[in-house]
Design a protein around this motif. Sequence first.
Motif, short mmCIF file in Angstrom:
data_model
loop_
_atom_site.label_atom_id
_atom_site.label_comp_id
_atom_site.label_asym_id
_atom_site.label_seq_id
_atom_site.Cartn_x
_atom_site.Cartn_y
_atom_site.Cartn_z
N GLU A 94 -6.24 56.55 7.61
CA GLU A 94 -6.05 56.50 9.17
C GLU A 94 -6.73 55.22 9.61
O GLU A 94 -5.89 54.30 9.87
CB GLU A 94 -6.34 57.45 9.91
CG GLU A 94 -5.37 57.39 11.32
CD GLU A 94 -5.62 58.95 12.05
OE1 GLU A 94 -6.27 59.85 11.59
OE2 GLU A 94 -5.13 58.80 13.33
N TYR A 95 -7.84 55.18 9.30
CA TYR A 95 -8.82 53.82 9.94
C TYR A 95 -9.41 53.10 8.77
O TYR A 95 -9.50 53.68 7.41
CB TYR A 95 -9.68 54.64 10.77
CG TYR A 95 -9.20 54.96 11.94
CD1 TYR A 95 -8.70 54.55 13.09
CD2 TYR A 95 -9.30 56.57 12.11
CE1 TYR A 95 -8.37 55.35 14.17
CE2 TYR A 95 -8.81 57.34 13.36
CZ TYR A 95 -8.13 56.70 14.33
OH TYR A 95 -7.60 57.19 15.18
N ASP A 96 -9.67 51.82 9.19
CA ASP A 96 -10.14 51.05 8.18
C ASP A 96 -11.55 50.59 8.26
O ASP A 96 -12.23 50.20 7.54
CB ASP A 96 -9.32 49.64 8.11
CG ASP A 96 -8.01 49.99 7.66
OD1 ASP A 96 -7.55 50.58 6.62
OD2 ASP A 96 -7.10 49.62 8.42
N LEU A 97 -12.14 50.75 9.73
CA LEU A 97 -13.52 50.33 9.84
C LEU A 97 -13.84 50.94 11.02
O LEU A 97 -12.94 51.35 12.22
CB LEU A 97 -13.73 48.78 9.81
CG LEU A 97 -13.26 48.06 11.13
CD1 LEU A 97 -14.02 46.93 11.14
CD2 LEU A 97 -11.77 47.60 10.62
N ILE A 98 -15.22 51.39 11.29
CA ILE A 98 -15.83 51.66 12.30
C ILE A 98 -16.63 50.62 13.04
O ILE A 98 -17.45 49.89 12.21
CB ILE A 98 -16.73 52.92 12.05
CG1 ILE A 98 -16.14 53.96 11.45
CG2 ILE A 98 -17.59 53.28 13.60
CD1 ILE A 98 -17.14 55.04 10.95
N VAL A 99 -16.27 50.17 13.99
CA VAL A 99 -17.10 49.07 14.70
C VAL A 99 -18.29 49.83 15.82
O VAL A 99 -17.89 50.53 16.69
CB VAL A 99 -16.16 48.03 15.79
CG1 VAL A 99 -17.12 47.19 16.33
CG2 VAL A 99 -15.26 47.39 14.69
N GLN A 100 -19.40 49.38 15.66
CA GLN A 100 -20.38 49.92 16.29
C GLN A 100 -20.76 49.11 17.52
O GLN A 100 -21.10 48.06 17.29
CB GLN A 100 -21.67 50.39 15.75
CG GLN A 100 -21.26 51.58 14.67
CD GLN A 100 -22.43 51.90 13.46
OE1 GLN A 100 -23.02 50.66 13.12
NE2 GLN A 100 -22.43 53.11 13.25
N VAL A 101 -21.06 49.77 18.71
CA VAL A 101 -21.65 49.16 20.03
C VAL A 101 -22.58 50.04 20.72
O VAL A 101 -22.63 51.14 20.51
CB VAL A 101 -20.28 48.92 20.92
CG1 VAL A 101 -20.83 48.37 22.17
CG2 VAL A 101 -19.17 48.14 20.29
N ARG A 102 -23.68 49.23 21.24
CA ARG A 102 -24.58 49.95 21.93
C ARG A 102 -23.98 50.91 23.16
O ARG A 102 -23.25 50.25 23.91
CB ARG A 102 -25.79 49.28 22.35
CG ARG A 102 -26.50 48.64 21.15
CD ARG A 102 -28.04 48.10 21.94
NE ARG A 102 -27.97 46.98 22.70
CZ ARG A 102 -27.48 45.92 22.52
NH1 ARG A 102 -27.46 45.26 21.43
NH2 ARG A 102 -27.32 44.85 23.52
#
Lengths: 272, 795
Positions: free
Chosen positions: B59-67
């Motif tokens: 379903e998803y391709d990447l996880i973007v992490q944010v503080r």
Amino acid sequence: MRVEVKGLKKRYGRTVALNGVDLKVEEGEIAVIMGPSGCGKSTLIRCINRLVEADEGEILVGGQDVRRMSPTELLRLRRRVGFVFQHFNLVERLTVLENVILGLVLSGVKRSEAEQRGAEALRRVGMARHLYRYPHQLSGGEQQRVGIARALAQQPELMLWDEPTASLDPIMVREVLDVMQELTATSHPTMLIVTHEVPFALRAADRLVLLDRGRVVEEGPPSLVMARPRSELGRRYRDLWQAHLADLSQQEIAGQKRTISACRRKLAQAGS
Amino acid sequence: MGIPWGDGLLLFRDGFRRDVAVAVLLTILLGIAVAAGVAWATDAYFGETVTGLLGEAGEYDLIVQVREEAKGAARAEMGRVLRQLPGAKVKEGLAIAGKVNFFVALPAELRTRRVFESIGTYFNGLPGYAGYTFIIEPSLTVRGVPAGAQPLLLPQIEDLPGVDFAFRHGESITAVLKDAGATSSVNASLRRLLRRYQVVEVRLPLGYQTEDLPALSERIVNRLRDQFHPRTAVDITGGEGGDDFQAFVSTLAEVRRFLEGYASRVTVRLQGWEPLRPGDEVVAQGSSSVPPVVGERVRSDHLRVRIQAVEGQTARGLVVEGDPAPYLQSGAGLDQAALTAYRVVKGDEIGPQVGLIRVENERWRIIRNLEESLRMVEQLHGLAAEARGASEEVLAALEAYDRTREELRQAQEVLQQVNAGLEGPLAQIRQSDVDRLVAELNRVSTSIGSLISQVEGVGAAPAPGQSELSSVLNRLNPVVQILAGFRKQIDLFVVELQGFSRLSRSTGVVRELLGQMEQAAGSTLEAMQGVDTATLRLQLTSVLERLEALEQLDVAALKAQLEEIKAALPDLRDEEIGRSVRLIDQYIGGETLPGQSLSLLLDRDLEPAALKAAIGREVKSDRVSLFALPVGSVEPDVRGTVLHLLNSVRGTIAGLVALVFTFLVLLLDHSTVISALRRLSERRCRGANRRWWQWRPDASWLYGPLAGAAIFTGVYLGSGGRLPLLPAWGAVPVGLALGLLTSLLAERVSPVRDEQILAGEAVGLTYAQVMREIVIPAGRPGILQWLNRRRQKFK
């Protein structure tokens, strides 16, 4: 059931318990085995139904060599032999009646019949009112009476008594000795009794066997042994018996004096 | 006495053996069910959690992490970013460890190598951006691929059947698969591909100097190609420069080099036969008032040195404790006792004498020079003024020189005229000529005298411009010597000349004298003309200009700067430096430094030993270190990794449950049997007066471990247990150990009274009946007791 022991030896490590015991007990005979502590009395009696395995010698029970018996034959023998333990050896989780009929039921006797025989045995030892009690609810004397009933319920041809009064206080000793006295007087199985109770032994025994350091040092009818002891141990038992008799005489004289005094008091009261 | 456990084994007659076997079997089955059930429940729970976290597969391709604190702003900015990726979807996930996860799904047309390789550029502008992780499914990632090897591997990976495309990110190459079903085949292909290569890291020896590492690398590669004819031999050193850790290690190495240069350099000139090795420690008197004494302890104020290198009879080392100042200040003035170095033995004891110590310290020299410079700067203006005065004096001397030369030339003319007037046999010298000649020569003599005194006065010139002045004076000095000789000739000639009028000498004699004088004047003039005073004057003018500039310097500012430099020099003691160097050595592995290593991509089948020998020959050193590393390792996608991890967790949980279950069962069920066995076995040996060394195991010591091994092995293997560091066969010894422990504890947990067994035996019960009716019902509740109830007559 006749019992014959020949050259029986037993060691526990370096300790010699039996050092060539020879003994004959005729069918229906009551043999009392006496001796100092550690002389091998209990070992001897336990070797007879192989609760303890002997090292050497022959044990003939009813003409069969116990040491050569197969497991099945041994089980069969044990069901014909009653054993009364010093420490009662009752199963704590079972009731009085269940303790008595445990061996019967597991040897194939119907439960109802076993219960009947158990109840009868218990009645004989004066425990008919305590059939459904548990051992921990009984006194030591009562527990030993259950132990005796368990042996009796087997309808044994041979009864082995391993110091049945040794773990009891004097009052309870009396209870148990009374039962034993009654049994020896009324039952006719062969009995081997290990005890320190000299008066009981002399009253009940057909044969007195004195054992010392794993050997039979003297045996014969109690009156003969007490009259002419041939061994040091026999002499000690004789002295003990005579002291007991003297004590009994003193008690009797004191009792007669008390009776005379009481009569005199009553007469005086009546006169006045 | 027979077999000590023979009596115990009687217990297993009459059917009780079967009871135990059934109980063990049922225990194993129940244990498998419990262990596997608990593990499965854990697995299912975490599996659900993974799906909740990562969405459905693919379903998803990447996880973007944010503080987390920038979550709101990032959410708002995300919309703008997604406009650059039309069709992309985003879902905000949980915040973990202070970071919020945004799950991004790309449309099929954007799932390309170009987009994935540049994905960071889309998101790195997000407020609080803290990185991203690819969760493309199905995919397989090859991690730890050196940057230099990636261009070689990428096309080969893309050519593998089942791979849609591949892309690079960091030290990884991710292969995006066409179909999840191809995962295992691609995985196998990738592993086969990686097995064809090895990365060989070559560390050059400490101190190995090469100006051109790439050229050396090329030479090594060529040698390997010539010698081994590999399919692949590529230098991939350059491709690794960007690595942060490498940079850090390089920096550390530079710090180490700086510290070493800054520290006191201790040299021990070895004497005798006491060898030293790198890592040994030696001690000298240092600043202590007490010299080292063999056999005593090293004092804290002794100078303690750790040896770094030994070459021939010279060892070099660093100070690790103590103050080397006495050696720097006094130098060779120290006595033999102070200079003697001793080996340190047993950590802190002074051992035998090893040689003489010498200490040098660049830092100490720099400080000394700075202090000198400060003193110089303070005197600079004065020195400049002095130099200026000296230069002006030399200029004046040059003026006097020119003037003297001119006067000498005029005097020479007069001499020539007078001499010409004496042509003919009757010619006689006139008094007027004599007077004129005397006057002219006296003037020249005076000028020469003046010039000599001027030049001699210039002699002691100060530092600034000293070389130029010396150069000028050196040019003048030989001529001045000639002039001094010539002046003496003039003075003698004048005396002679003044006598001519009184003595009326013959014309021949006069002419001869005049000729000699004329010749002397000519040669002196010629010597004087050999000095180019114009050039010298130009030199001096330049010196004066520089001195003028020097006088205009802001000496106070210069002094302040020097003071500042002096203060800025690190105030590190030698022992601090020595310890720091040792720490850095420990961290970066000591002998080799980054920048002095090469990375080569080679065929896997090349033997490291042969490679080492070949490379050693190329660099002409046998101290080359060589490490052969795999070119990368294959890892599944994030979900696969998490599921793999969960599988491990499941195995561990199953293993732990098996362990606890087995121990509980052993304690509750089998401790009763063990106690009964011990009672029966002991009956035979009762009363035996045994010593501890005569102890022999009875049947209980056999039964417990066997039951433990059977139950634990069955449950552990049956439930798929996998405890760390415990292979499958390891279950047997663990089970044995559990059983043995149970044997030890059995009589405390489930005591069995001999009287009860005897009672059963006395009434003619079999051992099985004794166990079923008396022993087991009185024991702890458990499977055995539960099973026993079916066969029990007295319940």
